[in-house]
Design a protein around this motif. Structure first.
Motif, PDB file in Angstrom:
ATOM      1  N   ASP A 252       0.860  -1.187   0.000  1.00 38.52           N
ATOM      2  CA  ASP A 252       0.000   0.000   0.000  1.00 38.52           C
ATOM      3  C   ASP A 252       0.894   1.233   0.000  1.00 38.52           C
ATOM      4  N   ILE A 253       0.776   2.051  -1.037  1.00 33.70           N
ATOM      5  CA  ILE A 253       1.575   3.270  -1.172  1.00 33.70           C
ATOM      6  C   ILE A 253       0.804   4.414  -0.524  1.00 33.70           C
ATOM      7  N   VAL A 254       1.385   4.994   0.518  1.00 32.79           N
ATOM      8  CA  VAL A 254       0.691   6.017   1.310  1.00 32.79           C
ATOM      9  C   VAL A 254       1.451   7.334   1.197  1.00 32.79           C
ATOM     10  N   ALA A 255       0.807   8.338   0.621  1.00 26.75           N
ATOM     11  CA  ALA A 255       1.469   9.633   0.401  1.00 26.75           C
ATOM     12  C   ALA A 255       0.845  10.704   1.294  1.00 26.75           C
ATOM     13  N   TYR A 256       1.705  11.624   1.753  1.00 31.27           N
ATOM     14  CA  TYR A 256       1.280  12.748   2.592  1.00 31.27           C
ATOM     15  C   TYR A 256       1.809  14.038   1.971  1.00 31.27           C
ATOM     16  N   ALA A 266      -1.369  12.625  -6.448  1.00 33.30           N
ATOM     17  CA  ALA A 266      -0.536  12.559  -7.651  1.00 33.30           C
ATOM     18  C   ALA A 266       0.781  11.845  -7.372  1.00 33.30           C
ATOM     19  N   ARG A 267       1.362  12.059  -6.183  1.00 31.47           N
ATOM     20  CA  ARG A 267       2.634  11.416  -5.857  1.00 31.47           C
ATOM     21  C   ARG A 267       2.452   9.919  -5.609  1.00 31.47           C
ATOM     22  N   ALA A 268       1.384   9.537  -4.941  1.00 32.90           N
ATOM     23  CA  ALA A 268       1.113   8.109  -4.745  1.00 32.90           C
ATOM     24  C   ALA A 268       0.928   7.428  -6.094  1.00 32.90           C
ATOM     25  N   THR A 269       0.207   8.095  -6.999  1.00 32.88           N
ATOM     26  CA  THR A 269      -0.027   7.543  -8.336  1.00 32.88           C
ATOM     27  C   THR A 269       1.277   7.435  -9.113  1.00 32.88           C
ATOM     28  N   ALA A 270       2.139   8.437  -9.000  1.00 30.31           N
ATOM     29  CA  ALA A 270       3.418   8.433  -9.724  1.00 30.31           C
ATOM     30  C   ALA A 270       4.302   7.279  -9.258  1.00 30.31           C
ATOM     31  N   VAL A 271       4.300   7.020  -7.963  1.00 27.99           N
ATOM     32  CA  VAL A 271       5.101   5.913  -7.439  1.00 27.99           C
ATOM     33  C   VAL A 271       4.578   4.590  -7.959  1.00 27.99           C
ATOM     34  N   ARG A 272       3.242   4.417  -7.915  1.00 30.57           N
ATOM     35  CA  ARG A 272       2.665   3.175  -8.423  1.00 30.57           C
ATOM     36  C   ARG A 272       2.958   3.004  -9.908  1.00 30.57           C
ATOM     37  N   ASP A 273       2.796   4.068 -10.691  1.00 31.95           N
ATOM     38  CA  ASP A 273       3.002   3.961 -12.134  1.00 31.95           C
ATOM     39  C   ASP A 273       4.447   3.602 -12.462  1.00 31.95           C
ATOM     40  N   TYR A 274       5.366   4.149 -11.700  1.00 31.95           N
ATOM     41  CA  TYR A 274       6.785   3.833 -11.944  1.00 31.95           C
ATOM     42  C   TYR A 274       7.022   2.341 -11.710  1.00 31.95           C
ATOM     43  N   MET A 275       6.449   1.813 -10.635  1.00 30.98           N
ATOM     44  CA  MET A 275       6.641   0.398 -10.339  1.00 30.98           C
ATOM     45  C   MET A 275       5.971  -0.490 -11.371  1.00 30.98           C
ATOM     46  N   LEU A 276       4.791  -0.113 -11.825  1.00 32.43           N
ATOM     47  CA  LEU A 276       4.086  -0.917 -12.813  1.00 32.43           C
ATOM     48  C   LEU A 276       4.770  -0.864 -14.175  1.00 32.43           C
ATOM     49  N   GLY A 293      -3.935  14.840   3.025  1.00 33.90           N
ATOM     50  CA  GLY A 293      -3.498  16.233   2.978  1.00 33.90           C
ATOM     51  C   GLY A 293      -2.995  16.701   4.326  1.00 33.90           C
ATOM     52  N   THR A 294      -2.371  15.772   5.046  1.00 36.14           N
ATOM     53  CA  THR A 294      -1.824  16.091   6.373  1.00 36.14           C
ATOM     54  C   THR A 294      -0.366  15.665   6.424  1.00 36.14           C
ATOM     55  N   ALA A 295       0.298  16.063   7.499  1.00 39.99           N
ATOM     56  CA  ALA A 295       1.670  15.610   7.721  1.00 39.99           C
ATOM     57  C   ALA A 295       1.652  14.187   8.272  1.00 39.99           C
ATOM     58  N   GLU A 296       2.733  13.435   8.011  1.00 37.72           N
ATOM     59  CA  GLU A 296       2.865  12.092   8.572  1.00 37.72           C
ATOM     60  C   GLU A 296       3.554  12.194   9.927  1.00 37.72           C
ATOM     61  N   ALA A 297       2.998  11.550  10.936  1.00 39.14           N
ATOM     62  CA  ALA A 297       3.624  11.490  12.250  1.00 39.14           C
ATOM     63  C   ALA A 297       4.464  10.216  12.332  1.00 39.14           C
ATOM     64  N   VAL A 298       5.744  10.363  12.598  1.00 41.84           N
ATOM     65  CA  VAL A 298       6.669   9.227  12.642  1.00 41.84           C
ATOM     66  C   VAL A 298       7.265   9.116  14.033  1.00 41.84           C
ATOM     67  N   ASP A 308       6.025  16.952   6.708  1.00 40.73           N
ATOM     68  CA  ASP A 308       5.027  17.644   5.891  1.00 40.73           C
ATOM     69  C   ASP A 308       4.784  16.950   4.558  1.00 40.73           C
ATOM     70  N   GLU A 309       5.820  16.345   4.000  1.00 38.03           N
ATOM     71  CA  GLU A 309       5.691  15.617   2.731  1.00 38.03           C
ATOM     72  C   GLU A 309       6.440  14.286   2.850  1.00 38.03           C
ATOM     73  N   SER A 310       5.772  13.194   2.498  1.00 36.61           N
ATOM     74  CA  SER A 310       6.428  11.891   2.608  1.00 36.61           C
ATOM     75  C   SER A 310       5.646  10.847   1.836  1.00 36.61           C
ATOM     76  N   VAL A 311       6.313   9.719   1.607  1.00 35.99           N
ATOM     77  CA  VAL A 311       5.643   8.524   1.052  1.00 35.99           C
ATOM     78  C   VAL A 311       6.094   7.355   1.907  1.00 35.99           C
ATOM     79  N   SER A 312       5.138   6.599   2.415  1.00 32.66           N
ATOM     80  CA  SER A 312       5.485   5.415   3.199  1.00 32.66           C
ATOM     81  C   SER A 312       4.823   4.188   2.569  1.00 32.66           C
ATOM     82  N   PHE A 313       5.198   3.019   3.089  1.00 34.56           N
ATOM     83  CA  PHE A 313       4.711   1.758   2.503  1.00 34.56           C
ATOM     84  C   PHE A 313       4.205   0.846   3.619  1.00 34.56           C
ATOM     85  N   ILE A 314       2.997   0.360   3.449  1.00 30.52           N
ATOM     86  CA  ILE A 314       2.393  -0.593   4.380  1.00 30.52           C
ATOM     87  C   ILE A 314       2.112  -1.870   3.618  1.00 30.52           C
TER      88      ILE A 314
END
Length: 318
Positions: A252-256, A266-276, A293-298, A308-314
């Motif tokens: 699961d590609i999770v973008a913030y 758009a960023r989540a989609t771009a990551v998926r498209d690159y992999m596909l 549309g929020t920040a990711e808490a790590v 404020d901007e990130s992509v994580s993977f679950i």
């Protein structure tokens, strides 16, 4: 006749030494330590002045975690060949295993006096200083190692530890990144990444992918766009390879993107498209998307960071 016999004896000694240098490494590489003790021990009994045979018997005992039995053989090798830096160095390793740290350090220093470019002696001398919290001396030794071997993983990793001990934070961060640039996999990479994250730097992150802990370089995009920078693409190649091997793996590609839901999508989609695009046999359904549309808490240790901007993977395994 006497001259002939002397020549035969010399030839026998040279042949013995040659055999030890060929067979000695073989038993180490194959992990056949007890067999090595038997063969090289017999060689030593036949040729008591064979330093190489004594050295390898000592090494085999060390490999069997029997330093007390190995040390006398290593010491014998040093007596027979006092100018051999390797023989001296391994007596230091035996002293370390016996927790005789003063003699350990003396052995490494002696090895360096015989061979100023002895990488292992400098490295282990650095480890000894680090164990005693003598970070400046440890850093000096790791820097020597890296001049001789710029990609030495232990020196790169422990140099960062030494800088942490000296409270040189910016240098420490740069050192962790330098290590991870060359060695982004394995337990050392996981620890290096955690140390980096504790400083609030998320250039690399640790993820659980299926049943594995994996270190990945964070996704980076051209500012304000969904155009992937080259740095993060290597991580996507790693994920793609794992999906090729494990057909039940779902990522699961999770973008913030704080305050910008369309950009996150758009960023989540771009990551998926690159992999596909690079793996057309991977089913699109194995790459679901989420965006916020929020920040990711790590959470890292006892600290919480807001990205404020990130992509994580679950991941999950079906």
């Amino acid at each position: 006749m006497k001259k002939f016999i002397a020549m035969l004896l010399l030839a026998s000694v040279l042949f013995s030494a040659g055999c030890a240098k060929v067979m000695g490494p073989y038993y180490l590489e194959q992990g056949q330590y007890e067999e090595g003790i038997k063969v090289m021990g017999e060689q030593l009994r036949e040729n008591p002045d064979d330093a190489a045979s004594a050295y390898y018997v000592g090494r085999y005992y060390l490999a069997l975690n029997k330093p007390k039995q190995g040390l006398p053989y290593l010491q014998k090798a040093v007596r027979l060949a006092p100018d051999d830096a390797d023989y001296v160095f391994w007596t230091g390793v035996a002293y370390w295993a016996m927790m005789d740290f003063d003699r350990e350090r003396t052995a490494y220093e002696k090895a360096i006096s015989l061979d100023p470019n002895h990488i292992s002696a400098h490295l282990y001398l650095g480890h000894g200083y680090a164990d005693r919290g003598q970070w400046a001396q440890a850093l000096k030794q790791y820097d020597v190692v890296l001049k001789l071997d710029p990609y030495n993983p232990e020196a790169l990793y422990n140099r960062a530890r030494a800088l942490r001990g000296l409270d040189r934070k910016s240098d420490e961060i740069a050192a962790w990144k330098g290590f991870l640039e060359y060695y982004p996999d394995g337990s050392m990479a996981m620890t290096a990444t955690e140390q980096l994250n504790l400083h609030g730097d998320f250039t690399y992150r640790n993820f659980i992918i299926g049943k594995r802990n994996v270190t990945l370089r964070s996704m980076a995009f051209k500012p304000g766009t969904s155009v992937l920078d080259a740095d993060g693409r290597a991580s996507l190649e790693v994920l793609s390879a794992m999906m090729q091997v494990n057909k039940g793996l779902v990522v699961d590609i999770v973008a913030y993107a704080k305050g910008n839901v369309p950009l996150a999508k758009a960023r989540a989609t771009a990551v998926r498209d690159y992999m596909l695009n690079g793996n057309p046999d991977v089913d699109r359904g194995r790459l679901p998307l989420s965006w916020f549309g929020t920040a990711e808490a790590v959470q890292v240790g006892d600290k919480t960071f807001s990205l404020d901007e990130s992509v994580s993977f679950i991941t999950e395994v079906r």
